[in-house]
Design a protein around this motif. Structure first.
Motif, mmCIF file in Angstrom:
data_model
loop_
_atom_site.group_PDB
_atom_site.id
_atom_site.type_symbol
_atom_site.label_atom_id
_atom_site.label_comp_id
_atom_site.label_asym_id
_atom_site.label_seq_id
_atom_site.Cartn_x
_atom_site.Cartn_y
_atom_site.Cartn_z
ATOM 1 N N ALA A 1 -49.754 -38.946 -8.025
ATOM 2 C CA ALA A 1 -48.588 -38.050 -7.903
ATOM 3 C C ALA A 1 -47.644 -38.179 -9.094
ATOM 4 C CB ALA A 1 -47.844 -38.315 -6.597
ATOM 5 N N ARG A 2 -48.228 -38.336 -10.282
ATOM 6 C CA ARG A 2 -47.415 -38.480 -11.495
ATOM 7 C C ARG A 2 -47.382 -37.201 -12.323
ATOM 8 N NH1 ARG A 2 -49.941 -43.659 -14.329
ATOM 9 N NH2 ARG A 2 -48.393 -43.067 -15.904
ATOM 10 N N GLU B 1 -46.771 -32.978 -12.518
ATOM 11 C CA GLU B 1 -46.160 -31.819 -11.878
ATOM 12 C C GLU B 1 -46.351 -30.582 -12.748
ATOM 13 O OE1 GLU B 1 -41.630 -31.684 -12.258
ATOM 14 O OE2 GLU B 1 -42.020 -33.841 -12.303
ATOM 15 N N GLU C 1 -43.377 -28.678 -9.516
ATOM 16 C CA GLU C 1 -44.015 -29.053 -8.248
ATOM 17 C C GLU C 1 -45.059 -30.126 -8.511
ATOM 18 O OE1 GLU C 1 -46.966 -27.091 -4.857
ATOM 19 O OE2 GLU C 1 -46.087 -25.838 -6.437
ATOM 20 N N ILE C 2 -44.966 -31.229 -7.760
ATOM 21 C CA ILE C 2 -45.922 -32.328 -7.911
ATOM 22 C C ILE C 2 -47.293 -31.876 -7.411
ATOM 23 C CG2 ILE C 2 -46.525 -34.661 -7.169
ATOM 24 C CD1 ILE C 2 -43.595 -35.311 -7.027
#
Length: 347
Positions: free
Chosen positions: A135-136, A138, A142-143
């Motif tokens: 989750a790094r 985007e 938005e991720i």
């Protein structure tokens, strides 16, 4: 004593052999076992002499499970096709079928996100997939959590750890410019210039700002026009740090005077920061930080304050520092450094 031949089989007639009447009588109640040259090996319903058929005299088929002596009929192609279709339908709706990681969005246009990140220099595609899993990454604020997300490098804004990724074929370099090198890509007078350090590059690079000929230190080279424009525009106020060698003694209020502003022929010039780094007798090494980019600005400010500069080195341009980079060395900026530069000017 010889036996008579009337009514009885005499002599050799009592021995078993081919043509013996008893053997013939015993074989009348069951089919005769065919000789090898008479055996038929084609089995199956509806067969002719050109194809398989069932019947007596055929080869013994392998027995089928569930019945003693029963034979398994040969399957036709149509029957095999129906079995295959039935199995396909049976497994088509299973929820635990594992699809490739890049399956979601495969019908969309654009490039896969991991491919764009890999091209930008963030490692192999597998390493870029791990960045997404963590989750790094985007896209447009938005991720992204799923693999295979497609992006348009021309339009979408991609960030890793909050720093913008240069998704196009941009190049960014830092050069420790030596003294005597002219801050141009070409010099009509034949003097050594910045272009001499990038002659083997496939794309045209240009310098970000200038350093006067006798000033050393960090100067940036890139083919990203918008970034270069913003880094030099007064609106964004990107700070530059210099080390200057001057001869003292210097008054204690020199830093305050520089911060308050020095009157020059083209207006006031103010320093953002000033400190003495080193003193050896009357020789001082001072650090000056300011966000202005006027020509010879540091030399002119210190000279106006009464301390002409003997040697000047730019040690930092925004977040890009000189570090241990040797004079005349060109290095490619890391992805993190490029991201910090873009963050500095709101890109």
């Amino acid at each position: 004593m010889r036996s008579s031949g009337s009514g009885k089989s005499g002599g050799r007639g009592n021995y078993r052999g081919a043509g013996n009447d008893r053997d013939q009588k015993q074989g009348q109640g069951r089919p005769r076992k065919p000789r090898p040259e008479e055996r038929r090996y084609d089995v199956g319903p509806g067969a002719t002499k050109d194809g398989p058929k069932s019947g007596r005299g055929g080869a013994k088929p392998s027995p089928q499970k569930g019945g003693r002596g029963r034979t398994a009929p040969a399957r036709s192609r149509e029957y095999e096709t129906r079995i295959e279709e039935r199995n396909r339908e049976r497994y088509a709706g299973k929820k635990d079928v594992k699809l490739p990681k890049t399956f979601p969005g495969a019908e969309q246009e654009g490039e896969r996100l991991q491919k764009v990140l890999a091209r930008a220099g963030y490692g192999s595609r597998r390493a870029c997939e791990e960045l997404i899993e963590q989750a790094r990454v985007e896209v447009n604020g938005e991720i992204v959590l799923e693999q295979g997300r497609r992006v348009d490098p021309e339009k979408d804004e991609v960030k890793v750890d909050g720093l913008t990724v240069a998704t196009q074929s941009y190049q960014f370099f830092s050069l420790n410019k030596p003294a005597g090198v002219v801050s141009t890509m070409e010099d009509p007078e034949g003097r050594q210039c910045l272009g001499d350090y990038v002659t083997n590059r496939e794309t045209r690079l240009f310098h970000v700002g200038r350093l006067d000929t006798e000033t050393e230190g960090v100067i940036l080279l890139t083919n990203h026009g918008e970034l270069a424009h913003r880094l030099t525009h007064p609106k964004y106020g990107v700070k530059k740090t210099y080390l200057a060698h001057i001869v003292g003694p210097i008054p204690r209020d020199l830093g305050k005077r520089l911060k308050d502003g020095i009157q020059l022929e083209d207006g006031y010039a103010r320093a953002d920061h000033f400190r003495v780094v080193e003193q050896t007798g009357k020789n001082y090494l001072v650090e000056v930080t300011l966000h202005e980019g006027r020509k010879h600005i540091v030399r002119r400010m210190l000279a106006e304050a009464g301390f002409p500069v003997d040697k000047l080195v730019r040690t930092a341009f925004g977040p890009i520092t000189l570090g241990d980079q040797k004079s005349g060395w060109l290095r490619r900026l890391s992805n993190t450094e490029v991201g910090m530069l873009m963050q500095e000017v709101d890109l």
